[in-house]
Scaffold this motif. Structure first.
Motif, PDB file in Angstrom:
ATOM      1  N   ASN A  84      18.968 -14.003   3.477  1.00 31.86           N
ATOM      2  CA  ASN A  84      18.818 -14.844   2.291  1.00 31.86           C
ATOM      3  C   ASN A  84      20.015 -15.805   2.143  1.00 31.86           C
ATOM      4  O   ASN A  84      20.904 -15.820   2.990  1.00 31.86           O
ATOM      5  N   VAL A 103      18.506  -9.130   4.973  1.00 28.91           N
ATOM      6  CA  VAL A 103      19.844  -9.302   4.396  1.00 28.91           C
ATOM      7  C   VAL A 103      19.696 -10.130   3.117  1.00 28.91           C
ATOM      8  O   VAL A 103      19.157 -11.235   3.143  1.00 28.91           O
ATOM      9  N   ALA A 104      20.162  -9.601   1.994  1.00 32.22           N
ATOM     10  CA  ALA A 104      20.027 -10.246   0.683  1.00 32.22           C
ATOM     11  C   ALA A 104      21.062 -11.382   0.538  1.00 32.22           C
ATOM     12  O   ALA A 104      21.911 -11.572   1.418  1.00 32.22           O
ATOM     13  N   PRO A 105      21.026 -12.104  -0.586  1.00 26.87           N
ATOM     14  CA  PRO A 105      21.962 -13.230  -0.748  1.00 26.87           C
ATOM     15  C   PRO A 105      23.434 -12.804  -0.768  1.00 26.87           C
ATOM     16  O   PRO A 105      23.765 -11.677  -1.141  1.00 26.87           O
ATOM     17  N   TRP A 138      18.035  -2.613   5.548  1.00 34.46           N
ATOM     18  CA  TRP A 138      18.030  -3.539   4.424  1.00 34.46           C
ATOM     19  C   TRP A 138      19.429  -3.544   3.824  1.00 34.46           C
ATOM     20  O   TRP A 138      19.942  -2.472   3.462  1.00 34.46           O
ATOM     21  N   GLY A 140      21.640  -4.968   0.743  1.00 34.95           N
ATOM     22  CA  GLY A 140      21.500  -5.564  -0.587  1.00 34.95           C
ATOM     23  C   GLY A 140      22.457  -6.726  -0.806  1.00 34.95           C
ATOM     24  O   GLY A 140      23.307  -7.033   0.036  1.00 34.95           O
ATOM     25  N   ALA A 141      22.312  -7.334  -1.962  1.00 27.38           N
ATOM     26  CA  ALA A 141      23.080  -8.557  -2.260  1.00 27.38           C
ATOM     27  C   ALA A 141      24.582  -8.289  -2.353  1.00 27.38           C
ATOM     28  O   ALA A 141      25.014  -7.195  -2.720  1.00 27.38           O
ATOM     29  N   GLY A 158      23.333  -0.460  -0.530  1.00 27.53           N
ATOM     30  CA  GLY A 158      23.181  -0.926  -1.915  1.00 27.53           C
ATOM     31  C   GLY A 158      23.959  -2.199  -2.190  1.00 27.53           C
ATOM     32  O   GLY A 158      24.981  -2.481  -1.550  1.00 27.53           O
ATOM     33  N   ALA A 159      23.454  -2.942  -3.171  1.00 26.04           N
ATOM     34  CA  ALA A 159      24.087  -4.215  -3.549  1.00 26.04           C
ATOM     35  C   ALA A 159      25.560  -4.007  -3.903  1.00 26.04           C
ATOM     36  O   ALA A 159      25.936  -2.982  -4.477  1.00 26.04           O
ATOM     37  N   ILE A 172      20.526   6.016   2.235  1.00 24.75           N
ATOM     38  CA  ILE A 172      20.993   4.988   1.296  1.00 24.75           C
ATOM     39  C   ILE A 172      22.489   5.181   1.175  1.00 24.75           C
ATOM     40  O   ILE A 172      22.959   6.317   0.976  1.00 24.75           O
ATOM     41  N   ALA A 174      26.091   3.219  -0.580  1.00 24.39           N
ATOM     42  CA  ALA A 174      26.487   2.143  -1.505  1.00 24.39           C
ATOM     43  C   ALA A 174      27.910   2.371  -1.985  1.00 24.39           C
ATOM     44  O   ALA A 174      28.473   3.450  -1.824  1.00 24.39           O
ATOM     45  N   ILE A 181      24.804   7.985  -0.147  1.00 26.22           N
ATOM     46  CA  ILE A 181      24.353   8.562  -1.422  1.00 26.22           C
ATOM     47  C   ILE A 181      23.358   9.692  -1.143  1.00 26.22           C
ATOM     48  O   ILE A 181      23.459  10.772  -1.697  1.00 26.22           O
ATOM     49  N   ARG A 182      22.408   9.405  -0.254  1.00 33.89           N
ATOM     50  CA  ARG A 182      21.419  10.437   0.094  1.00 33.89           C
ATOM     51  C   ARG A 182      20.625   9.994   1.313  1.00 33.89           C
ATOM     52  O   ARG A 182      20.660   8.814   1.693  1.00 33.89           O
ATOM     53  N   LYS A 191       7.958   6.107  -3.835  1.00 32.87           N
ATOM     54  CA  LYS A 191       8.881   5.467  -4.764  1.00 32.87           C
ATOM     55  C   LYS A 191       9.271   4.090  -4.246  1.00 32.87           C
ATOM     56  O   LYS A 191       9.645   3.956  -3.089  1.00 32.87           O
ATOM     57  N   LYS A 194      13.099   2.547  -9.466  1.00 33.81           N
ATOM     58  CA  LYS A 194      13.753   3.702 -10.100  1.00 33.81           C
ATOM     59  C   LYS A 194      12.760   4.643 -10.767  1.00 33.81           C
ATOM     60  O   LYS A 194      11.856   4.238 -11.403  1.00 33.81           O
TER      61      LYS A 194
HETATM   62  C1  ACO Z   1      16.473  -9.285   1.409  1.00 34.15           C
HETATM   63  C2  ACO Z   1      16.705  -9.613  -0.044  1.00 34.15           C
HETATM   64  O1  ACO Z   1      16.948 -10.752  -0.354  1.00 34.15           O
HETATM   65  S1  ACO Z   1      16.628  -8.350  -1.227  1.00 34.15           S
HETATM   66  C3  ACO Z   1      17.004  -9.068  -2.818  1.00 34.15           C
HETATM   67  C4  ACO Z   1      18.271  -8.545  -3.427  1.00 34.15           C
HETATM   68  N1  ACO Z   1      18.096  -7.198  -3.939  1.00 34.15           N
HETATM   69  C5  ACO Z   1      19.089  -6.309  -3.881  1.00 34.15           C
HETATM   70  O2  ACO Z   1      20.194  -6.582  -3.437  1.00 34.15           O
HETATM   71  C6  ACO Z   1      18.768  -4.947  -4.403  1.00 34.15           C
HETATM   72  C7  ACO Z   1      19.502  -3.841  -3.625  1.00 34.15           C
HETATM   73  N2  ACO Z   1      19.137  -2.555  -4.183  1.00 34.15           N
HETATM   74  C8  ACO Z   1      20.047  -1.593  -4.545  1.00 34.15           C
HETATM   75  O3  ACO Z   1      21.269  -1.732  -4.415  1.00 34.15           O
HETATM   76  C9  ACO Z   1      19.434  -0.339  -5.126  1.00 34.15           C
HETATM   77  O4  ACO Z   1      20.314   0.196  -6.125  1.00 34.15           O
HETATM   78  C10 ACO Z   1      19.111   0.748  -4.100  1.00 34.15           C
HETATM   79  C11 ACO Z   1      18.010   0.302  -3.155  1.00 34.15           C
HETATM   80  C12 ACO Z   1      20.349   1.144  -3.291  1.00 34.15           C
HETATM   81  C13 ACO Z   1      18.580   1.890  -4.984  1.00 34.15           C
HETATM   82  O5  ACO Z   1      18.340   3.074  -4.307  1.00 34.15           O
HETATM   83  P1  ACO Z   1      17.783   4.342  -5.129  1.00 34.15           P
HETATM   84  O6  ACO Z   1      17.811   5.580  -4.341  1.00 34.15           O
HETATM   85  O7  ACO Z   1      16.520   3.952  -5.798  1.00 34.15           O
HETATM   86  O8  ACO Z   1      18.925   4.484  -6.114  1.00 34.15           O
HETATM   87  P2  ACO Z   1      18.986   5.069  -7.553  1.00 34.15           P
HETATM   88  O9  ACO Z   1      18.859   3.912  -8.487  1.00 34.15           O
HETATM   89  O10 ACO Z   1      18.079   6.244  -7.712  1.00 34.15           O
HETATM   90  O11 ACO Z   1      20.497   5.541  -7.551  1.00 34.15           O
HETATM   91  C14 ACO Z   1      20.974   6.675  -6.862  1.00 34.15           C
HETATM   92  C15 ACO Z   1      22.484   6.710  -7.158  1.00 34.15           C
HETATM   93  O12 ACO Z   1      23.120   5.647  -6.429  1.00 34.15           O
HETATM   94  C16 ACO Z   1      23.791   4.767  -7.306  1.00 34.15           C
HETATM   95  N3  ACO Z   1      23.607   3.411  -6.812  1.00 34.15           N
HETATM   96  C17 ACO Z   1      22.439   2.763  -6.555  1.00 34.15           C
HETATM   97  N4  ACO Z   1      22.668   1.527  -6.100  1.00 34.15           N
HETATM   98  C18 ACO Z   1      24.003   1.375  -6.069  1.00 34.15           C
HETATM   99  C19 ACO Z   1      24.840   0.302  -5.698  1.00 34.15           C
HETATM  100  N5  ACO Z   1      24.334  -0.845  -5.267  1.00 34.15           N
HETATM  101  N6  ACO Z   1      26.193   0.491  -5.774  1.00 34.15           N
HETATM  102  C20 ACO Z   1      26.707   1.664  -6.219  1.00 34.15           C
HETATM  103  N7  ACO Z   1      25.948   2.726  -6.593  1.00 34.15           N
HETATM  104  C21 ACO Z   1      24.615   2.583  -6.517  1.00 34.15           C
HETATM  105  C22 ACO Z   1      23.104   4.973  -8.661  1.00 34.15           C
HETATM  106  O13 ACO Z   1      23.921   4.601  -9.722  1.00 34.15           O
HETATM  107  C23 ACO Z   1      22.798   6.447  -8.629  1.00 34.15           C
HETATM  108  O14 ACO Z   1      23.954   7.180  -8.938  1.00 34.15           O
HETATM  109  P3  ACO Z   1      23.858   8.483  -9.936  1.00 34.15           P
HETATM  110  O15 ACO Z   1      22.993   9.456  -9.175  1.00 34.15           O
HETATM  111  O16 ACO Z   1      25.290   8.902 -10.065  1.00 34.15           O
HETATM  112  O17 ACO Z   1      23.210   7.985 -11.175  1.00 34.15           O
END
Ligand code: ACO
Length: 194
Positions: A84, A103-105, A138, A140-141, A158-159, A172, A174, A181-182, A191, A194
Motif C-alpha cells: 500500500n 503490506v499496509a500503508p 500480512w 499491518g500499517a 500487527g499495526a 500474530i 505485534a 501474541i499467539r 473470525k 474482534k
Molecule cells: C494490506 C493493507 O493495506 S491492510 C490495511 C491496514 N490495516 C491494518 O494495518 C490492520 C492491522 N491489524 C492489526 O494490527 C490487528 O490488531 C491484528 C490483525 C493484529 C489483530 O489480531 P487479533 O488476534 O484479532 O487481535 P486482538 O484484537 O484479539 O488482540 C489480541 C491482543 O493483541 C493486542 N494487539 C492487537 N493488535 C496489536 C497491535 N497492532 N499492536 C500491539 N498490540 C496489539 C491486543 O491489544 C490484544 O491484547 P490483550 O489480549 O492484552 O487485550
C-alpha cells in the motif's frame, strides 16, 4: 575490496561518500521518481517500470504510489504481492518477499544501520543485513522491519510494530519490540474481526 563488496559481506562500508554507490542510488531514486509520477491508471507503464527497477517481480504485483527504495536490484518479490501507499525499502542488502504478501500503508524495510560509536558513524559508515519475508504474510500499517530480520510463512504483524528480531511462522506478532501474541489456529477461520 570495493565498498559494495564490503556491504555484501556484512562488513562496515562507506555508504555516504562512495561514488559508485552514490551513482547507483541516484539512478534508483530517479526511477522511483518516474514510477511515482506515472498516472495510477496506467498499469502497463507501472508494471514495466517495476520490472526495470527491481531484481525480481512475480505475477500480479501491485505497489501503490508513492514508493521509495535505494538500489532496487536487491528487492525480490514473489507472486500476488500488494504494497500500500508510502512503502519504503532501504535495500542496501537483499530484501525478499515470498508469494501472497500484503503490506499496509507506511511500512518500512530497513536493511541499513549505523555504528553506535560516534566517530565511525560520522565517517558515513554503515552496515547492511538482509530482510526475508515468507509466503502468505500480512504486515499491518506503520510497521518497521529492521536489518537482518526474517518473518516466517503465514504470519500477521500487527499495526505499528517494530520488528527487530525474527518472527516464526503461523503467528500474530505485534508491538515495539514486536513479540508473538499467539498462534493462528483453525478457530481463526471463523473470525475475521474482534
Ligand atoms: C494490506 C493493507 O493495506 S491492510 C490495511 C491496514 N490495516 C491494518 O494495518 C490492520 C492491522 N491489524 C492489526 O494490527 C490487528 O490488531 C491484528 C490483525 C493484529 C489483530 O489480531 P487479533 O488476534 O484479532 O487481535 P486482538 O484484537 O484479539 O488482540 C489480541 C491482543 O493483541 C493486542 N494487539 C492487537 N493488535 C496489536 C497491535 N497492532 N499492536 C500491539 N498490540 C496489539 C491486543 O491489544 C490484544 O491484547 P490483550 O489480549 O492484552 O487485550
Amino acid at each position: 575490496m570495493t565498498e559494495k563488496e564490503k556491504a555484501a559481506q556484512g562488513l562496515l562500508y562507506d555508504a555516504n561518500y562512495d561514488e559508485h554507490l552514490k551513482k547507483e542510488r541516484l539512478e534508483c531514486i530517479e526511477k522511483c521518481f518516474d514510477y511515482n509520477h506515472i498516472r495510477p491508471s496506467n498499469k502497463e507503464e507501472r508494471r514495466a517500470l517495476l520490472h526495470s527497477l527491481l531484481g525480481h517481480v512475480g505475477e500480479h504485483v501491485t505497489i501503490e504510489q508513492p514508493f521509495h527504495c535505494d538500489y532496487g536490484y536487491n528487492i525480490e518479490i514473489g507472486d500476488n504481492f500488494f504494497m500500500n501507499y508510502n512503502g519504503v525499502i532501504l535495500d542496501c542488502a537483499k530484501v525478499t518477499f515470498g508469494d501472497n504478501v500484503f503490506v499496509a500503508p507506511n511500512c518500512g524495510f530497513y536493511c541499513a544501520g549505523h555504528p553506535l560509536d560516534v566517530e565511525q558513524r560520522n565517517q558515513g559508515l554503515e552496515y547492511a543485513y538482509p530482510i526475508t519475508i515468507g509466503n502468505n504474510v500480512w504486515i499491518g500499517a506503520n510497521v518497521a522491519v529492521l536489518a537482518g530480520v526474517t518473518i516466517g510463512d503465514d504470519t500477521v504483524i500487527g499495526a505499528g510494530s517494530v520488528v527487530n528480531k525474527d518472527i516464526p511462522s503461523g503467528v500474530i506478532a505485534a508491538g515495539n519490540p514486536c513479540k508473538v501474541i499467539r498462534k493462528i489456529t483453525e478457530e481463526d477461520k471463523k473470525k475475521y474481526w474482534k
